[in-house]
Design a protein around this motif. Structure first.
Motif, PDB file in Angstrom:
ATOM      1  N   GLU A  26      36.376  40.395  40.287  1.00  0.00           N
ATOM      2  CA  GLU A  26      35.315  40.679  41.262  1.00  0.00           C
ATOM      3  C   GLU A  26      34.290  39.545  41.296  1.00  0.00           C
ATOM      4  O   GLU A  26      33.784  39.180  42.357  1.00  0.00           O
ATOM      5  CB  GLU A  26      34.636  42.004  40.918  1.00  0.00           C
ATOM      6  CG  GLU A  26      35.514  43.220  41.169  1.00  0.00           C
ATOM      7  CD  GLU A  26      34.873  44.511  40.681  1.00  0.00           C
ATOM      8  OE1 GLU A  26      33.719  44.440  40.205  1.00  0.00           O
ATOM      9  OE2 GLU A  26      35.517  45.566  40.780  1.00  0.00           O
ATOM     10  N   LEU A  27      33.990  38.997  40.122  1.00  0.00           N
ATOM     11  CA  LEU A  27      33.050  37.872  40.051  1.00  0.00           C
ATOM     12  C   LEU A  27      33.616  36.662  40.786  1.00  0.00           C
ATOM     13  O   LEU A  27      32.899  35.961  41.509  1.00  0.00           O
ATOM     14  CB  LEU A  27      32.777  37.524  38.589  1.00  0.00           C
ATOM     15  CG  LEU A  27      31.708  36.463  38.316  1.00  0.00           C
ATOM     16  CD1 LEU A  27      30.352  36.957  38.802  1.00  0.00           C
ATOM     17  CD2 LEU A  27      31.633  36.143  36.826  1.00  0.00           C
ATOM     18  N   GLU A  29      35.746  36.761  43.233  1.00  0.00           N
ATOM     19  CA  GLU A  29      35.746  37.061  44.662  1.00  0.00           C
ATOM     20  C   GLU A  29      34.351  36.907  45.256  1.00  0.00           C
ATOM     21  O   GLU A  29      34.183  36.380  46.359  1.00  0.00           O
ATOM     22  CB  GLU A  29      36.253  38.486  44.882  1.00  0.00           C
ATOM     23  CG  GLU A  29      36.389  38.871  46.345  1.00  0.00           C
ATOM     24  CD  GLU A  29      36.952  40.265  46.525  1.00  0.00           C
ATOM     25  OE1 GLU A  29      36.927  40.753  47.666  1.00  0.00           O
ATOM     26  OE2 GLU A  29      37.407  40.865  45.532  1.00  0.00           O
ATOM     27  N   THR A  30      33.340  37.334  44.504  1.00  0.00           N
ATOM     28  CA  THR A  30      31.952  37.227  44.969  1.00  0.00           C
ATOM     29  C   THR A  30      31.562  35.782  45.222  1.00  0.00           C
ATOM     30  O   THR A  30      30.891  35.458  46.207  1.00  0.00           O
ATOM     31  CB  THR A  30      30.992  37.850  43.935  1.00  0.00           C
ATOM     32  OG1 THR A  30      31.317  39.229  43.765  1.00  0.00           O
ATOM     33  CG2 THR A  30      29.544  37.713  44.397  1.00  0.00           C
ATOM     34  N   HIS A  31      32.001  34.908  44.324  1.00  0.00           N
ATOM     35  CA  HIS A  31      31.646  33.486  44.437  1.00  0.00           C
ATOM     36  C   HIS A  31      32.710  32.678  45.171  1.00  0.00           C
ATOM     37  O   HIS A  31      32.641  31.450  45.204  1.00  0.00           O
ATOM     38  CB  HIS A  31      31.417  32.903  43.047  1.00  0.00           C
ATOM     39  CG  HIS A  31      30.216  33.464  42.350  1.00  0.00           C
ATOM     40  ND1 HIS A  31      28.940  33.028  42.608  1.00  0.00           N
ATOM     41  CD2 HIS A  31      30.111  34.450  41.430  1.00  0.00           C
ATOM     42  CE1 HIS A  31      28.077  33.699  41.856  1.00  0.00           C
ATOM     43  NE2 HIS A  31      28.762  34.570  41.127  1.00  0.00           N
ATOM     44  N   LYS A  32      33.674  33.403  45.759  1.00  0.00           N
ATOM     45  CA  LYS A  32      34.734  32.747  46.534  1.00  0.00           C
ATOM     46  C   LYS A  32      35.469  31.675  45.719  1.00  0.00           C
ATOM     47  O   LYS A  32      35.840  30.623  46.236  1.00  0.00           O
ATOM     48  CB  LYS A  32      34.174  32.155  47.826  1.00  0.00           C
ATOM     49  CG  LYS A  32      33.666  33.201  48.803  1.00  0.00           C
ATOM     50  CD  LYS A  32      33.141  32.561  50.068  1.00  0.00           C
ATOM     51  CE  LYS A  32      32.854  33.568  51.150  1.00  0.00           C
ATOM     52  NZ  LYS A  32      32.119  34.750  50.746  1.00  0.00           N
TER      53      LYS A  32
END
Length: 215
Positions: A26-27, A29-32
């Motif tokens: 998830e981290l 994905e958040t920061h692409k």
């Protein structure tokens, strides 16, 4: 970030839970962050509690690595990973057609792991692959070569930028015709350009004939 090319390699020990892996994903994905730059080592992907996260990992670009030996934090408590666990994890990736994301390592961490000091040694990984070939009929050489190829793909993250060709401006001495870069300062006299005092002096002695006359 999405521009980051540096690989992130995370090795898990005992007690890892699926939530930890989910949080990392998830981290990212958040920061692409590209998952193709991420490698998880020693996840118990064949454990039932990991079934959901295993499916997610197998459908992603994350690399999955396994050590043929696992050790605790202190050499006094070191223990080898059960052969069957190691083999089953690799077999799972092979069956899923995910060998392009497979990484293998020995897992050596301490001096006593080497055979010189009564450990299992560097050949333990080879022994595991040979056993896997006997048990499951898997081409151990292919698995090893694919793992090496994957490791290079993960670690070779920097590429030299393409060379930009530059056009360097030059000027020519009106007397000797020598060409010099624009950054080189010459001498001038009567709108003539010279690369040296010697050329200026010789042109003066000649009576400063026009450039056309010097051709």
């Amino acid at each position: 970030s999405a521009k980051c090319k540096i690989p992130v390699i995370i090795s898990f020990g005992d007690g890892v839970i699926p939530e930890t892996v989910n949080n990392i994903l998830e981290l990212s994905e958040t920061h692409k962050a590209p998952l193709s730059r991420l490698a998880f080592y020693n996840l118990p992907i064949t454990v039932p509690d990991f079934a959901e996260i295993t499916n997610k990992l197998l459908s992603s670009d994350v690399y999955l690595g396994f050590d043929s030996l696992l050790y605790s934090q202190t050499p006094a408590e070191c223990y080898p990973q059960p052969n069957l666990t190691f083999i089953n994890m690799i077999k799972t990736l092979i069956d899923e057609g995910k060998t392009s994301k497979l990484l293998l390592a020995t897992g050596l961490s301490w001096k006593m792991n080497f055979r010189k000091y009564a450990g299992d040694g560097l050949m333990h990984l080879g022994d595991m692959l040979s056993l896997m070939e006997k048990v499951h009929g898997v081409d151990s050489k292919h698995v090893w070569e694919q793992s090496n190829k994957n490791a290079l793909a993960l670690l070779t993250y920097w590429k030299a930028p393409p060379k930009v060709e530059t056009v360097e401006r030059v000027w020519k001495c009106d007397w000797c015709k020598k060409k010099s870069p624009e950054s080189v300062e010459g001498f001038s006299k009567h709108e003539f350009q010279y690369c040296s005092i010697k050329c200026l002096s010789e042109h003066r002695k000649a009576g400063f004939p026009a450039v056309d006359e010097l051709k």
